[in-house]
Enzyme design. Structure first.
Site, mmCIF file in Angstrom:
data_model
loop_
_atom_site.group_PDB
_atom_site.id
_atom_site.type_symbol
_atom_site.label_atom_id
_atom_site.label_comp_id
_atom_site.label_asym_id
_atom_site.label_seq_id
_atom_site.Cartn_x
_atom_site.Cartn_y
_atom_site.Cartn_z
ATOM 1 N N HIS A 1 33.425 46.066 37.813
ATOM 2 C CA HIS A 1 34.272 46.185 39.009
ATOM 3 C C HIS A 1 35.765 46.184 38.702
ATOM 4 C CE1 HIS A 1 34.464 41.849 38.443
ATOM 5 N NE2 HIS A 1 35.375 41.755 39.397
ATOM 6 N N ASP A 2 36.191 45.432 37.704
ATOM 7 C CA ASP A 2 37.621 45.327 37.417
ATOM 8 C C ASP A 2 38.042 46.103 36.177
ATOM 9 O OD1 ASP A 2 38.686 43.934 39.527
ATOM 10 O OD2 ASP A 2 38.481 41.958 38.610
ATOM 11 N N LYS B 1 41.583 47.505 35.526
ATOM 12 C CA LYS B 1 42.733 46.691 35.122
ATOM 13 C C LYS B 1 43.185 47.018 33.710
ATOM 14 C CE LYS B 1 42.055 42.836 38.313
ATOM 15 N NZ LYS B 1 41.732 41.402 38.480
ATOM 16 N N HIS C 1 44.056 49.573 40.519
ATOM 17 C CA HIS C 1 42.983 49.382 39.536
ATOM 18 C C HIS C 1 41.608 49.839 40.031
ATOM 19 C CE1 HIS C 1 42.104 45.388 41.443
ATOM 20 N NE2 HIS C 1 40.891 45.608 40.981
ATOM 21 N N HIS D 1 35.491 47.463 46.048
ATOM 22 C CA HIS D 1 35.203 46.023 46.095
ATOM 23 C C HIS D 1 36.358 45.203 46.649
ATOM 24 C CE1 HIS D 1 37.273 46.243 42.158
ATOM 25 N NE2 HIS D 1 37.520 44.953 42.314
ATOM 26 N N HIS D 2 37.519 45.832 46.886
ATOM 27 C CA HIS D 2 38.638 45.134 47.527
ATOM 28 C C HIS D 2 38.863 45.593 48.968
ATOM 29 C CE1 HIS D 2 40.168 42.503 44.428
ATOM 30 N NE2 HIS D 2 40.161 43.482 43.535
ATOM 31 N N ASP E 1 32.621 37.847 44.339
ATOM 32 C CA ASP E 1 33.873 37.703 43.596
ATOM 33 C C ASP E 1 34.696 36.546 44.164
ATOM 34 O OD1 ASP E 1 35.776 38.320 41.699
ATOM 35 O OD2 ASP E 1 36.554 40.070 42.746
#
Length: 337
Positions: A190-191, A194, A219, A243-244, A272
Site C-alpha cells: 500500500h505504501d 513512498k 504516494h 487506501h487514503h 492501517d
C-alpha cells in the site's frame, strides 16, 4: 484441487495419533491424501528434500529433536514444502515461535477435525503456490516495499501486521480466498509509492507544511504506477491508489466517497489506522484498547466504512487481532519476511 492427490509426510511419535490423523484425512471430501509416517525428525529432511511430498504435518512433542527445533533448523529453506505444526496444547507462544521459524500454520490437536485439517492443508498449499509464482519483476516490487519500510524505523513490521489485520477482517467479512490474497498483497504494497517521497519528509518529527503534504499525497498514485507490472495489478492497484480515501469523501487522491472506494482499500484504511494506534511510536506508547475502539467508533461513517469499522471493533474487543500473531503471520514474499 477436487481430484488432486496430496502427498503428506506426518512426523508423529504416537502410532495412535498417526492413525487418527490418517483417518481424518481419509474422511475429508474433495481430495485424496497419501500419508507417509515418521516417528522422529531423524530422516525427515532427506525425505522431504527430494520433492516427493506436498506438505508436512509436524508434531511438536517428539523424542530427540522436537518439532520447533526442527523448524528452526530447516524452516528458512524456501525449497521445502509448507509445514503445519501440530501440538497437544494450545500454547499461543509456541504458535508464534513456530510460525516465526517457518511454519505455514499451527493447530492444537484438540481443535482439529477432518474439515479443519483438510482446509488447513489446502490453505497452506494455495499460499505456497502463490508465493512460488511470483516472477522476477514482482520480487523486485516486494523488495522495494521492504525498502520503503526500512526508511522509517518507527514502522518496523508494519507491512506484515497490516497484511495480517486486513486478511483477518476480510475473513470475518466472508471474502473469497482470492480476495484475501489480493488484500494481503495490497496491505504489503500500500505504501510502496513512498519510494518517490523525500526521506526528509518521511522522517520529519514535526507536522508537515502544505508543500510537504502535497508531495506526501502523491504516494498512492506513484505506488499504482510502480505496481502496474503485477499480474494482479487490476485488483491490487485500487487498494494502493485508494487506501487514503475517506468514507465522507475528504480523502485523497481522488476524493472518492462511500461505496465508490474499493472494498479492499476501505479494509486496508481501517487496518492501517488500527496498527498506527496499537503500536508504540517515538512520541507515544501504543494506545489502550478502549481508546482505540473509541477512535474507530468516532471515525465510522466519516473516515472509515462503518461496516468495516464495526467488524474491526468486534475483533479487537474479542482479542482476536493479537500483535504476536500478526508478526508471525505467513506466508509473505521472502523480501518482506
Amino acid at each position: 484441487m477436487d481430484t488432486q492427490t496430496i502427498n503428506v509426510l506426518l512426523i508423529e511419535d504416537s502410532a495412535t495419533q498417526a492413525h487418527v490423523i490418517r483417518r481424518m484425512l481419509r474422511a475429508y471430501p474433495g481430495a485424496s491424501f497419501e500419508v507417509d509416517w515418521l516417528e522422529t525428525t531423524d530422516a525427515a529432511l532427506s525425505r522431504i528434500a527430494d520433492g516427493s511430498f506436498d506438505l508436512v504435518l509436524l508434531d511438536h512433542n517428539l523424542p530427540g529433536e522436537d518439532g520447533l527445533s526442527f523448524l528452526r533448523r530447516v524452516g528458512a529453506n524456501e525449497e521445502l514444502p509448507p509445514i503445519i505444526m501440530l501440538t497437544a496444547g494450545g500454547d499461543e507462544r509456541l504458535a508464534a515461535e513456530a510460525m516465526q521459524a517457518g511454519a505455514s500454520d499451527y493447530y492444537p490437536k484438540s481443535a482439529i477435525s477432518a474439515e479443519i485439517l483438510g482446509h488447513a492443508i489446502h490453505k497452506s498449499l494455495q499460499r505456497s503456490q502463490l508465493a512460488n509464482h511470483l516472477n522476477g519483476a514482482e520480487q523486485v516490487i516486494f523488495t522495494l516495499a521492504a525498502a520503503v519500510e526500512a526508511k522509517d524505523p518507527t514502522t518496523q513490521g508494519h507491512l506484515q501486521r497490516l497484511a495480517f489485520y486486513s486478511v483477518r477482517v476480510g475473513q470475518a467479512m466472508n471474502l473469497a480466498e482470492h480476495q484475501l490474497e489480493i488484500l494481503r498483497f495490497g496491505g504489503i504494497l500500500h505504501d510502496i509509492g513512498k519510494m518517490g517521497v523525500s526521506e526528509s519528509i518521511l522522517r520529519k518529527p514535526s507536522s508537515l507544511n502544505d508543500t510537504e503534504w502535497e508531495e506526501m499525497r502523491k504516494h498512492p498514485a506513484i505506488g499504482e504506477s510502480i505496481c502496474t507490472t503485477l499480474r494482479n495489478a487490476l485488483e491490487v492497484n485500487p487498494i494502493i491508489r485508494h487506501h487514503h480515501e475517506r468514507w465522507d469523501g475528504g480523502g485523497y487522491p481522488d476524493r472518492l466517497r462511500e461505496a465508490e472506494i474499493p472494498l479492499g482499500a476501505r479494509i486496508v484504511c481501517a487496518a492501517d489506522a488500527f496498527d498506527a494506534m496499537a503500536t508504540d511510536r517515538p512520541y507515544r506508547n501504543a494506545l489502550p484498547v478502549e481508546r482505540i475502539i473509541s477512535e474507530l467508533s468516532a471515525g465510522a461513517g466519516k473516515q472509515f466504512d462503518p461496516d468495516v469499522a464495526a467488524v474491526l471493533i468486534e475483533m479487537i474487543s474479542a482479542g482476536t487481532l493479537d500483535y504476536r500473531q500478526a508478526e508471525a503471520a505467513l506466508p509473505l514474499p521472502a523480501a518482506i519476511r
